[in-house]
Design a protein around this motif. Structure first.
Motif, PDB file in Angstrom:
ATOM      1  N   ILE A 122     141.504 -13.310  34.406  1.00  0.00           N
ATOM      2  CA  ILE A 122     141.064 -13.372  35.810  1.00  0.00           C
ATOM      3  C   ILE A 122     142.165 -12.925  36.767  1.00  0.00           C
ATOM      4  CG2 ILE A 122     139.452 -15.265  35.358  1.00  0.00           C
ATOM      5  CD1 ILE A 122     141.617 -17.105  36.766  1.00  0.00           C
ATOM      6  N   TYR A 123     143.399 -12.926  36.290  1.00  0.00           N
ATOM      7  CA  TYR A 123     144.517 -12.619  37.178  1.00  0.00           C
ATOM      8  C   TYR A 123     144.764 -11.108  37.274  1.00  0.00           C
ATOM      9  CZ  TYR A 123     145.411 -17.620  36.975  1.00  0.00           C
ATOM     10  OH  TYR A 123     145.281 -18.983  37.072  1.00  0.00           O
ATOM     11  N   PRO A 130     156.008 -15.486  35.246  1.00  0.00           N
ATOM     12  CA  PRO A 130     154.746 -15.975  34.706  1.00  0.00           C
ATOM     13  C   PRO A 130     153.704 -16.147  35.811  1.00  0.00           C
ATOM     14  CG  PRO A 130     156.340 -17.751  34.798  1.00  0.00           C
ATOM     15  CD  PRO A 130     157.082 -16.501  35.167  1.00  0.00           C
ATOM     16  N   ILE A 131     152.442 -16.044  35.442  1.00  0.00           N
ATOM     17  CA  ILE A 131     151.357 -15.992  36.422  1.00  0.00           C
ATOM     18  C   ILE A 131     151.017 -17.384  36.931  1.00  0.00           C
ATOM     19  CG2 ILE A 131     149.021 -15.201  36.872  1.00  0.00           C
ATOM     20  CD1 ILE A 131     149.314 -13.383  34.382  1.00  0.00           C
ATOM     21  N   ARG A 132     151.122 -17.549  38.246  1.00  0.00           N
ATOM     22  CA  ARG A 132     150.766 -18.821  38.876  1.00  0.00           C
ATOM     23  C   ARG A 132     149.287 -18.840  39.256  1.00  0.00           C
ATOM     24  NH1 ARG A 132     152.771 -18.665  43.643  1.00  0.00           N
ATOM     25  NH2 ARG A 132     153.405 -16.479  43.507  1.00  0.00           N
ATOM     26  N   GLU A 133     148.741 -20.012  39.382  1.00  0.00           N
ATOM     27  CA  GLU A 133     147.332 -20.154  39.765  1.00  0.00           C
ATOM     28  C   GLU A 133     147.044 -19.457  41.090  1.00  0.00           C
ATOM     29  OE1 GLU A 133     147.958 -23.595  36.908  1.00  0.00           O
ATOM     30  OE2 GLU A 133     149.140 -22.683  38.528  1.00  0.00           O
ATOM     31  N   THR A 138     144.631 -11.687  44.172  1.00  0.00           N
ATOM     32  CA  THR A 138     145.685 -11.059  44.976  1.00  0.00           C
ATOM     33  C   THR A 138     145.971  -9.612  44.561  1.00  0.00           C
ATOM     34  OG1 THR A 138     147.427 -11.891  43.503  1.00  0.00           O
ATOM     35  CG2 THR A 138     146.827 -13.273  45.389  1.00  0.00           C
ATOM     36  N   GLY A 139     145.197  -9.055  43.621  1.00  0.00           N
ATOM     37  CA  GLY A 139     145.442  -7.689  43.184  1.00  0.00           C
ATOM     38  C   GLY A 139     144.343  -7.183  42.268  1.00  0.00           C
ATOM     39  N   HIS A 140     144.488  -5.930  41.819  1.00  0.00           N
ATOM     40  CA  HIS A 140     143.482  -5.309  40.969  1.00  0.00           C
ATOM     41  C   HIS A 140     143.514  -5.879  39.553  1.00  0.00           C
ATOM     42  CE1 HIS A 140     142.354  -2.322  43.944  1.00  0.00           C
ATOM     43  NE2 HIS A 140     143.634  -2.056  44.155  1.00  0.00           N
TER      44      HIS A 140
END
Length: 324
Positions: A122-123, A130-133, A138-140
Motif C-alpha cells: 500500500i505504501y 523504513p516505511i512509517r505508517e 504520499t507518493g506513487h
C-alpha cells in the motif's frame, strides 16, 4: 456529529464467536492456530466453495446466522509480480468486493472488534525506508501491483470510515512479506519466497545444475513467519485501538540474493544460481518501521533461518497436496 470510538482494548472473550475470513490461507490458518492455542472456543470459518465472499447476499446471510463478536478479515486474492501484472482487474475487483461485503455485513451484524489485514504494498514505491505508517498516500505506487494496493488502501479507509461514522473500534494491520504453512507454492501465483523454495527444491529433485531467478537479486525484502503474524494479530486486538493502520514485520531485511542463497542451503541445492535481469525487480527496498507495534508491546520472535526450515519441512510433508 460523528460518534466517538469509546473503547479500551483488553482480553477478548474466549467463548464468543470469532469469524476468521480466509481461515484456510497462509495468514488465516495461522490465526486459527493461534486462537485455538489461546483458548478460543468458537472459531468459525467457511471455505470459498462454502461461502463466496464476493456474493453480497450470501455474506450478509452468513453473518446474520453466526452473529460474530470478533472478525479478522484475512481473505484476499493474492499473488506475486507475475499474477498482479497479468490480472490487475481481478486483483482490484475481487478484493474490493470481498472487503466491502465482509465489512458491511460485519457492521450490520454489530461486530464489536474487527481486524482488517492489508499489505505493505500500500505504501509508495519510493517511500522513505523504513516505511512509517504516515507514508500512506504520499507518493506513487509500485506499478506491478498497484491494483491490489488500491484495493487494500480502500479497505483501510473503509475501516477508518466505520470508526468515524459508527464509532466501532475496528483496526487495520499491514503485514510485511509473509511465509509459512499453507502458502501458495504454485509457479504462476506464488510470492517470491515460496516460489524460490519450490524452484530450488525441484532443482534438487531433478538434479538440475542451475536455477534461474527473476531480476538482479539486489532488492531488499523483509520477511515474517505467519505464526509470528498471527501472534501479532491477537496482540493488536487485545492491546491496540486507533484509526491508523499498524505495520507488522520483523524490523530487518535481506536481499533477494541472500534469501535465495539461504533457501538453496536449506533444501540442499549445491548448483549455480543465475539471474534473469530482463525481468522486473519490483520495489528496490521494502522495510517497515515497526516502532508503533513495538510500543504496543510486541516484537517478532522467529528468526528467518528457523522459519525457513519450518516452512521447507512443511512443504516436504505436504508434497502431494500443494496448490498448483
Amino acid at each position: 456529529m460523528s460518534p466517538e470510538v469509546q473503547f479500551s482494548p483488553g482480553e477478548l472473550d474466549r467463548a464468543a464467536t470469532f469469524y476468521v475470513a480466509g481461515h484456510r490461507g497462509l495468514v488465516g490458518s495461522a490465526i486459527v492456530r493461534r486462537l485455538q492455542a489461546a483458548g478460543f472456543e468458537n472459531i468459525v470459518g467457511r471455505t470459498s466453495a462454502e461461502l463466496d465472499l464476493k456474493d453480497r447476499d450470501a455474506v450478509f446471510s452468513y453473518f446474520a446466522e453466526i452473529g460474530p463478536k470478533y472478525v479478522v478479515l484475512a481473505a484476499a486474492k493474492v499473488g506475486g509480480i507475475l499474477a498482479n501484472s497479468t490480472y490487475p482487474v481481478d486483483f482490484l475487483s475481487d478484493n474490493i468486493r470481498i472487503q466491502v461485503n465482509v465489512l458491511d455485513a460485519a457492521r450490520e451484524a454489530g461486530v464489536e472488534r474487527l481486524l482488517f489485514l492489508g499489505s505493505s504494498c500500500i505504501y509508495p514505491k519510493f517511500a522513505e525506508q523504513p516505511i512509517r505508517e504516515e507514508s500512506l498516500l504520499t507518493g506513487h505506487l509500485e506499478p506491478t501491483n498497484d491494483a491490489y494496493a488500491i484495493a487494500k488502501i480502500a479497505g483501510i479507509l473503509h475501516v477508518q470510515a466505520v470508526r468515524r461514522q459508527y464509532g466501532l473500534p475496528w483496526i487495520s494491520a499491514m503485514p510485511t512479506n509473509l511465509y509459512g504453512p499453507n502458502d501458495n507454492f504454485s509457479p504462476q501465483g506464488s510470492h517470491v519466497l515460496p516460489a524460490l523454495i519450490r524452484r530450488y527444491d525441484e532443482a534438487v529433485a531433478t538434479g538440475a545444475p542451475s536455477v534461474t531467478n527473476w531480476g538482479t537479486g539486489t532488492p531488499r525484502r523483509e520477511f515474517l513467519h505467519s505464526d509470528d503474524m498471527a501472534d501479532a494479530c491477537l496482540h493488536l486486538l487485545e492491546h491496540y485501538d486507533g484509526p491508523e493502520q499498524v505495520n507488522v514485520g520483523s524490523g530487518t531485511d535481506v536481499t533477494i540474493r541472500e534469501i535465495a542463497e539461504t533457501i538453496a542451503s536449506v533444501v540442499g541445492f549445491t548448483g549455480h544460481t543465475e539471474w534473469d535481469t530482463t525481468k522486473p525487480d519490483g520495489t528496490p527496498q521494502k522495510l517497515l518501521d515497526v516502532s508503533k507495534l513495538a510500543q504496543s508491546g510486541w516484537t517478532s520472535k522467529m528468526s528467518l533461518p528457523e522459519g525457513l526450515e519450518r516452512t521447507v519441512q512443511w512443504y516436504h510433508d505436504q508434497a502431494g497436496a500443494l496448490r498448483g
